[in-house]
Design an enzyme around this catalytic site. Structure first.
Site, PDB file in Angstrom:
ATOM      1  CG  ASN A  24      -1.865   1.106   1.277  1.00 14.53           C
ATOM      2  OD1 ASN A  24      -1.477   2.227   1.013  1.00 14.53           O
ATOM      3  ND2 ASN A  24      -3.113   0.835   1.598  1.00 14.53           N
ATOM      4  CG  ASP A  26      -3.145   4.577   0.472  1.00 13.31           C
ATOM      5  OD1 ASP A  26      -3.112   4.432  -0.766  1.00 13.31           O
ATOM      6  OD2 ASP A  26      -4.048   4.116   1.196  1.00 13.31           O
ATOM      7  CG  HIS A  27       1.377   4.781   4.342  1.00 13.92           C
ATOM      8  ND1 HIS A  27       0.495   5.173   5.324  1.00 13.92           N
ATOM      9  CD2 HIS A  27       1.059   3.501   4.036  1.00 13.92           C
ATOM     10  CE1 HIS A  27      -0.305   4.158   5.610  1.00 13.92           C
ATOM     11  NE2 HIS A  27       0.012   3.139   4.843  1.00 13.92           N
ATOM     12  NE  ARG A  35       6.912  21.438   3.107  1.00 16.94           N
ATOM     13  CZ  ARG A  35       8.225  21.690   3.061  1.00 16.94           C
ATOM     14  NH1 ARG A  35       8.834  21.808   1.916  1.00 16.94           N
ATOM     15  NH2 ARG A  35       8.908  21.819   4.177  1.00 16.94           N
ATOM     16  CG  HIS A  60      -8.393   3.953   0.864  1.00 18.61           C
ATOM     17  ND1 HIS A  60      -8.602   3.932   2.226  1.00 18.61           N
ATOM     18  CD2 HIS A  60      -9.603   4.232   0.319  1.00 18.61           C
ATOM     19  CE1 HIS A  60      -9.863   4.183   2.488  1.00 18.61           C
ATOM     20  NE2 HIS A  60     -10.498   4.373   1.346  1.00 18.61           N
ATOM     21  NE  ARG A  62      -9.642   8.718   3.905  1.00 17.24           N
ATOM     22  CZ  ARG A  62     -10.107   8.036   4.966  1.00 17.24           C
ATOM     23  NH1 ARG A  62      -9.542   6.891   5.314  1.00 17.24           N
ATOM     24  NH2 ARG A  62     -11.092   8.510   5.672  1.00 17.24           N
ATOM     25  NE  ARG A  66      -7.727  11.334   5.340  1.00 17.41           N
ATOM     26  CZ  ARG A  66      -8.176  10.731   6.441  1.00 17.41           C
ATOM     27  NH1 ARG A  66      -7.402   9.865   7.073  1.00 17.41           N
ATOM     28  NH2 ARG A  66      -9.377  10.979   6.901  1.00 17.41           N
ATOM     29  CG  HIS A  67      -3.792   8.958   1.298  1.00 19.10           C
ATOM     30  ND1 HIS A  67      -4.614   8.251   0.458  1.00 19.10           N
ATOM     31  CD2 HIS A  67      -4.042   8.496   2.555  1.00 19.10           C
ATOM     32  CE1 HIS A  67      -5.322   7.390   1.169  1.00 19.10           C
ATOM     33  NE2 HIS A  67      -5.013   7.514   2.444  1.00 19.10           N
ATOM     34  CD  GLU A  87      -6.967  -0.492   0.859  1.00 18.10           C
ATOM     35  OE1 GLU A  87      -7.065   0.601   1.443  1.00 18.10           O
ATOM     36  OE2 GLU A  87      -6.200  -1.373   1.245  1.00 18.10           O
ATOM     37  CB  THR A 117      -5.600   4.454   9.161  1.00 18.93           C
ATOM     38  OG1 THR A 117      -5.525   3.422   8.182  1.00 18.93           O
ATOM     39  CG2 THR A 117      -5.576   3.833  10.551  1.00 18.93           C
ATOM     40  CB  THR A 118      -9.505   1.603   7.065  1.00 18.89           C
ATOM     41  OG1 THR A 118      -9.058   2.237   5.879  1.00 18.89           O
ATOM     42  CG2 THR A 118     -10.859   0.986   6.839  1.00 18.89           C
ATOM     43  CD  GLU A 172      -7.155  -6.161   3.197  1.00 17.13           C
ATOM     44  OE1 GLU A 172      -7.465  -5.768   2.058  1.00 17.13           O
ATOM     45  OE2 GLU A 172      -6.363  -5.549   3.936  1.00 17.13           O
ATOM     46  CG  HIS A 211      -5.468  -1.728   9.166  1.00 19.64           C
ATOM     47  ND1 HIS A 211      -5.005  -1.083  10.279  1.00 19.64           N
ATOM     48  CD2 HIS A 211      -6.046  -0.779   8.391  1.00 19.64           C
ATOM     49  CE1 HIS A 211      -5.306   0.199  10.181  1.00 19.64           C
ATOM     50  NE2 HIS A 211      -5.932   0.409   9.041  1.00 19.64           N
ATOM     51  N   GLY A 212      -1.958  -2.721   9.847  1.00 17.69           N
ATOM     52  CA  GLY A 212      -1.096  -2.666  11.032  1.00 17.69           C
ATOM     53  C   GLY A 212      -0.042  -3.763  11.081  1.00 17.69           C
ATOM     54  N   GLY A 233       1.350  -1.566   4.267  1.00 19.40           N
ATOM     55  CA  GLY A 233       1.815  -0.259   3.809  1.00 19.40           C
ATOM     56  C   GLY A 233       2.722   0.461   4.778  1.00 19.40           C
TER      57      GLY A 233
END
Ligand code: PXP
Length: 260
Positions: A24, A26-27, A35, A60, A62, A66-67, A87, A117-118, A172, A211-212, A233
């Protein structure tokens, strides 16, 4: 053309190793958006993950953008050579973009604007009572476009039974509870994941998880035999800051390999 769940198993997915690692990115986009700049580029990051052994790239899109941005998804759909796992929630514009771009896989997730996050899996019972059943409609639209569908769910057998009735290809399992726990609580959360994975597989669903997950906690989850795909991710992108993305991906692959 209507697709049945069986022919939604894409050849490219079927040919891959028994445990797929989708990364993932997204990060990476979060850093860029901090920025409103052009770097770092999440598409370039996704391609770098592929070059270093990732089986797929996950993003993802969204509703609050946001990302990841629409343009990122367009470029990924054109440039990813493995699998693009998108996603999404059920916002009409995003579902329409997904139908247009036809990623290999779409994973439906719940979305709340204020969350970092989700936070939890989809509440399928509530989804089924929403006027117009937007989830059902979105699943139908994407399946008709030939997209493999996965649902992000808590490891709860009643919810998994519900998913099986929706005739999707995969679920998932949300590993957040496991990832956040320590000691006996972590063992309990792992047992829940094991039980859910076996239950989902017996119900005819392909089983993914995520996740995580981190370098430290991934192995017990990767060792669950029914799980065939992990989506990771934050931990990989965090490690990449110190060792580079390619090395970070290879290290995670190695951990997963050791567990299987
Ligand atoms: N799977 C789903 C459905 C997610 O929403 C996320 C977070 O974007 C992940 C996996 C990856 O989680 P993490 O970034 O904590 O590895």
């Amino acid at each position: 053309m209507k697709f049945s769940t069986s022919n939604l198993t894409l050849p490219r997915i079927a040919k891959q190793a028994t445990m797929r690692l989708y990364i993932n990115v997204d990060h990476v986009a979060t850093l860029r958006q901090a920025r409103r700049a052009t770097e770092p580029d999440p598409v370039a990051a996704g391609l770098e993950c592929e070059r270093n052994g990732a089986d797929g790239v996950t993003v993802h899109l969204r509703e609050d953008r946001r990302h990841i941005q629409d343009a990122d998804v367009r470029r990924l759909a054109a440039e990813v050579t493995t699998v693009l796992n998108l996603e999404l929630a059920t916002a009409r514009a995003i579902v329409a973009l997904a139908v247009e771009l036809r990623p290999h896989q779409a994973t439906f997730v719940p979305e709340r604007r204020e969350e970092i996050t989700t936070e939890g899996g989809l509440d399928l019972a509530t989804e089924a009572t929403r006027p117009g059943e937007p989830l059902r409609r979105a699943i139908d639209q994407l399946q008709e476009a030939g997209v493999r569908i996965s649902l992000f769910l808590d490891p709860d057998t009643a919810v998994l039974d519900y998913a099986a009735r929706l005739k999707v290809a995969a679920v998932e399992l949300h590993t957040g509870e496991y990832s956040n726990a320590t000691g006996a609580l972590r063992d309990k959360a792992l047992a829940r994941l094991r039980h859910a994975a076996a239950h989902a597989k017996a119900a005819g669903l392909a089983v993914h998880a995520g996740h995580g997950l981190t370098y430290e906690n991934v192995k017990p989850v990767a060792a669950i035999p029914e799980i065939e795909e992990l989506n990771i991710g934050h931990s990989i992108v965090s490690r990449a800051v110190f060792v580079g993305l390619g090395q970070a991906v290879r290290e995670m692959r190695a951990r997963i390999h050791e567990a299987r």
